[in-house]
Design a protein around this motif. Structure first.
Motif, short mmCIF file in Angstrom:
data_model
loop_
_atom_site.label_atom_id
_atom_site.label_comp_id
_atom_site.label_asym_id
_atom_site.label_seq_id
_atom_site.Cartn_x
_atom_site.Cartn_y
_atom_site.Cartn_z
N ASN A 76 0.81 -1.20 0.15
CA ASN A 76 0.01 -0.11 -0.07
C ASN A 76 0.71 1.40 -0.11
O ASN A 76 0.56 2.08 -0.70
N MET A 77 1.95 1.05 0.74
CA MET A 77 2.89 2.34 0.85
C MET A 77 3.35 2.67 -0.71
O MET A 77 3.65 3.97 -0.81
N GLU A 117 2.06 1.74 -3.29
CA GLU A 117 1.11 2.10 -4.39
C GLU A 117 1.01 3.56 -4.15
O GLU A 117 0.83 4.36 -5.15
N SER A 118 0.91 4.14 -3.00
CA SER A 118 0.82 5.60 -2.66
C SER A 118 2.06 6.42 -3.23
O SER A 118 1.99 7.23 -4.14
N GLU A 174 1.48 6.50 -6.96
CA GLU A 174 0.54 7.33 -7.40
C GLU A 174 1.18 8.64 -7.37
O GLU A 174 0.68 9.65 -8.01
N MET A 185 -1.99 9.82 1.38
CA MET A 185 -1.82 9.11 2.62
C MET A 185 -2.09 7.70 2.49
O MET A 185 -2.78 7.21 1.67
N ASN A 186 -1.30 6.91 3.18
CA ASN A 186 -1.48 5.39 2.90
C ASN A 186 -2.76 4.78 3.26
O ASN A 186 -3.60 4.09 2.65
N ILE A 209 -5.46 4.83 0.65
CA ILE A 209 -5.29 3.65 -0.20
C ILE A 209 -5.79 2.49 0.17
O ILE A 209 -6.45 1.74 -0.27
N LYS A 210 -5.58 2.12 1.42
CA LYS A 210 -6.06 1.04 2.05
C LYS A 210 -7.29 1.01 2.13
O LYS A 210 -8.16 -0.19 1.89
N ARG A 263 -9.44 2.65 0.23
CA ARG A 263 -10.03 2.32 -1.27
C ARG A 263 -9.74 1.00 -1.59
O ARG A 263 -10.77 0.27 -2.16
N ASN A 264 -8.66 0.16 -1.34
CA ASN A 264 -8.47 -1.24 -1.71
C ASN A 264 -9.69 -2.04 -1.07
O ASN A 264 -9.97 -3.15 -1.76
#
Lengths: 718, 80
Positions: A44-45, A47-48, A51, B1-2, B5-6, B8-9
């Motif tokens: 996730n990190m 991925e951010s 982006e 912010m991480n 994303i979490k 959203r996933n």
């Protein structure tokens, strides 16, 4: 071990090239020691960062392709998945090799792969990984995440289900959360379940109103899920409550089955964990816990045909404290807790499998480190661990005891072991502690052949399908080999300890049965004499001489309550000698047997070696002048002895006596019944010239006979 | 912010839609499948993802993605 805090710290403290440098060290150092949820956090990190178009990170992740670290490869796969569809095949290859490199892949890791396969519309590959993930009994949240995926696979038409059933779930509490779980359990068993959810707490209306959604749905099976709150019992009750509550439910079953013939799974009442009156609730005659016990015993006593009873207290026992959750109850009216749902679904699924005849019949056992500790060929009789004082040895005995108890219920036991035959036999003959004796084992394969070939032979010699075999082995390599070469064989992921193996065998409920017939208890004996018959067969020079020498006597009659459960069992279990493979519930069979528009025959065969029991069924739909053979099936135990001719002669003579002009029959090919593709021709029927279909006819006579089998006319059709 | 994303996933997983776009203002009115059952499934999956437990009041009052974010960060702060 890598932690979330460490990852977050690193991403906060470092940037660009420096960050890449630190991440590289982290991944190399912890690459094989991490949990999936940490890896997902890590991803996730990244991925951010991606982006935010952080080119350093993007380049770094792509450089991880050939890394030896599992974590690095996981991150690489996730990053190329994000690049889009064109990269999916490469991602699948990487994930597959990654999954093969870990000994017991987490179900959620498999889910990453499954999701990709579904996106690529490779549904059957996705289905087989999904079954693997489901076989490790994942947490409830897995079922939420896999629900839509399962639906897509089922809708794709590429999932080869053994059976499709219409299942209705009625409950006094919320049932919506159970649906995806029971769907998944059926999927695991190869059953495509179409599920109807009754209205919230309206099971009575659904059953009593003939126009209800339930009856419109025409269910094949109905689960009724109630709980102790429905009874609203005070700590101390009046004595009539148990009888009244049980009577009401039994009456509902009756109404339900009259309107919609179906199998009913009645879930019993759980004993509440709270008790304001303490032990008085257990010990006083009208005490709350005691009353619930009485209701359950009244419900489960003398169960009518087509009803099975699921003891909720077993589910509770299995879940322990997690069985009940206040939040789930007050917030969602969910009972038992969400976490308990996989266990409840496992039990429900086992009832459904049993009711529709998908119960395993053979347990194939490895020997060394499965039935005893150690290797008999190396450690010798005194060296193997079996029985006291060794703790492990006692656990191996418990495993043997469990197998023995299965055998007493009609489950066949076979051995498949890489061993010298004499070594393997030694404990069975000379070890005092052995519970299993040589005689309990129907087939004994101890040799150096690969196990898949041995298991295939076992299936052939017993004339049983591979999907009726459960294979228990402590060695993960052997399990993987059998699973990949014979995907139909059930191979529990059982670990390598005796208690682990016993637990997985119990939990899988592969041998669940909702009725116990006389044939079940005698099955071992019957197969045993069959095998000696096969030997006898090879001694006789001609088949005619052999058949005459068997001194066979057949009995037949029309189906009645006495034979109903065995007849239904045969209808639903028989795959090979089955001309139409139509399945009927016990209720449906009973209705046919009582109808004047149907002729229903059962057949029994005895010979000089023993009684085979009830082994054949013919169902005929009667019209004026014409009879249609709807179902014609026979147990594989009695193949090759002209029994089918004896069966048909009864029907043909009955038709002659009722002045029927023609008997029409058909053969519906399936994957398993090619054995009988020529049976009607062999029986003297003529084939109709219709393309791509197998329709036959014969004119009834009174001299159609089977030369080798004497009919016992003492029992005739009434 | 991480965390965004979490979240959203999790939405993408629960609704099985890989390209789902989630805005702070996205609410149950915007997503057809977001019914009361899906709501609990979101709650459950987010609780697991962040190792937190939302209160009954929060579960009942959450209507938008932003509501989820607020509740989650409140719980994360009280833990950390």
């Amino acid at each position: 071990m890598l932690s979330k805090a460490v990852i977050e710290h690193v991403f906060e403290q470092y940037h660009s090239l420096e960050l890449v440098d630190v991440l590289q060290k982290l991944v190399i150092k912890n690459g094989n020691h991490f949990t999936l949820s940490i890896a997902e956090d890590f991803d996730n990190m990244l991925e951010s960062k991606t982006e935010q178009s952080d080119q350093y990170i993007i380049d770094w992740v792509l450089s991880l392709e050939d890394s030896k670290s599992v974590l690095a490869r996981f991150l690489y796969v996730r990053s190329i998945v994000r690049k889009g569809r064109g990269y999916f095949p490469e991602a699948v290859n990487h994930l597959e090799s990654l999954i093969k490199s870990v000994s017991q892949p987490e179900p959620f890791l498999l889910l990453h792969l499954i999701r990709l396969l579904v996106r690529m519309e490779l549904f059957s590959e996705a289905a087989s990984y999904l079954k693997q993930a489901l076989s490790s009994s994942p947490h409830y949240s897995f079922y939420i995440k896999s629900e839509k995926i399962i639906n897509k696979i089922l809708l794709s038409g590429q999932f080869k289900s053994r059976k499709s059933i219409k299942l209705a779930i009625l409950g006094s509490s919320t049932t919506s959360f159970l649906v995806p779980v029971i769907q998944a359990y059926c999927f695991r068993a190869g059953i495509h379940a179409h599920i109807y959810e009754g209205g919230y707490n309206s099971y009575r209306q659904e059953i009593l109103d003939p126009q209800s959604g339930l009856h419109t749905f025409k269910p094949d099976a109905v689960a009724i899920i109630l709980n102790h709150r429905d009874l609203a019992l005070p700590p101390m009750n009046n004595e009539d409550i148990p009888i009244n509550s049980a009577e009401e439910l039994r009456n509902l079953w009756n109404v339900l089955q009259r309107q919609s013939p179906c199998h009913i799974v009645q879930v019993g009442f759980d004993t509440p964990s709270y008790s304001a009156w303490g032990t008085l609730e257990d010990t006083s005659d009208g005490g709350r816990a005691r009353t619930i016990g009485k209701i359950n015993s009244l419900l489960s006593k003398n169960l009518p045909a087509g009803v099975s009873f699921l003891d909720m207290n077993r589910v509770a026992l299995h879940c322990g404290q997690n069985f009940h959750s206040s939040v789930d109850w007050y917030q969602n009216k969910q009972y038992p807790s969400l976490e308990a749902l996989p266990v409840l679904a496992e039990y429900l699924d086992s009832h459904i499998r049993a009711a529709f005849g998908y119960t395993a019949k053979v347990l194939v056992l490895d020997l060394d480190n499965t039935l005893w500790g150690g290797v008999i060929g190396e450690d010798g009789l005194s060296g193997i661990k079996l029985g006291a004082p060794s703790a492990e040895g006692e656990a191996y005995l418990d495993l043997q005891q469990y197998a023995k108890e299965l055998q007493l219920r009609g489950i066949l036991l076979a051995v498949c072991s890489k061993n010298n035959h004499e070594d393997a036999l030694l404990p069975f003959i000379e070890h005092d502690s052995m519970i299993l004796k040589r005689d309990d084992i129907i087939l004994f394969k101890a040799n150096w052949q690969d196990k898949a070939s041995n298991i295939k032979e076992i299936a052939q010699e017993l004339s049983l399908g591979l999907d009726s075999i459960v294979f228990l082995d402590d060695n993960p390599l052997e399990r993987a080999w059998v699973r990949s070469s014979l995907p139909d064989v059930i191979v529990p992921e059982c670990g390598n300890t005796p208690w682990g193996m016993l637990t997985s065998l119990r939990q899988g409920k592969y041998f669940e049965s909702v009725t116990l017939t006389e044939e079940d208890a005698n099955r071992h004996k019957s197969y045993k004499s069959n095998l000696s018959r096969k030997e006898d067969e090879s001694k006789h020079s001609t088949i005619e001489g052999f058949l005459t020498g068997l001194e066979m006597v057949a009995e037949s009659g029309s189906v009645n309550d006495m034979v109903l459960s065995r007849v239904t069992q045969l209808i639903n279990k028989t795959n090979q000698f089955n001309l139409t493979t139509r399945r009927y519930s016990q209720e449906q069979v009973r209705m046919m047997s009582e109808s004047s528009e149907w002729g229903t025959w059962w057949f029994r065969l005895k010979d000089k070696f023993g009684d085979h029991g009830l082994i054949g069924v013919i169902l005929v739909s009667k019209k004026v002048d014409v009879w249609h053979i709807d179902s014609f099936l026979m147990s594989c135990r009695v193949l090759g002895r002209k029994m089918e001719r004896s069966m048909m002669s009864d029907v043909i003579r009955a038709a002659y006596n009722e002045n029927v002009k023609t008997i029409v029959s058909e053969y519906i090919p399936t994957a398993k019944n090619s054995l009988v593709d020529n049976v009607y021709i062999e029986l003297g029927f003529k084939q109709k010239e219709i393309e791509n279909s197998f329709i036959y006819h014969i004119e009834p006579t009174n001299d159609y006979e089977c030369g080798y089998i004497r009919s016992n006319d003492s029992i005739t059709k009434d | 912010m991480n965390d965004n994303i979490k979240i959203r996933n999790v939405f993408r997983e629960v609704f099985d839609d890989d390209e789902m776009i989630i805005l702070d203002s996205t609410s149950s009115n915007d997503i057809e499948d977001w019914d009361s059952v899906a709501h609990i499934k979101l709650v459950l999956s987010l609780e697991q993802e962040f190792s937190i437990r939302l209160t009954i009041d929060e579960v009942a009052s959450i209507k938008t993605v932003d509501d989820f974010k607020q509740s989650i960060s409140r719980h994360l702060e009280s833990v950390g």
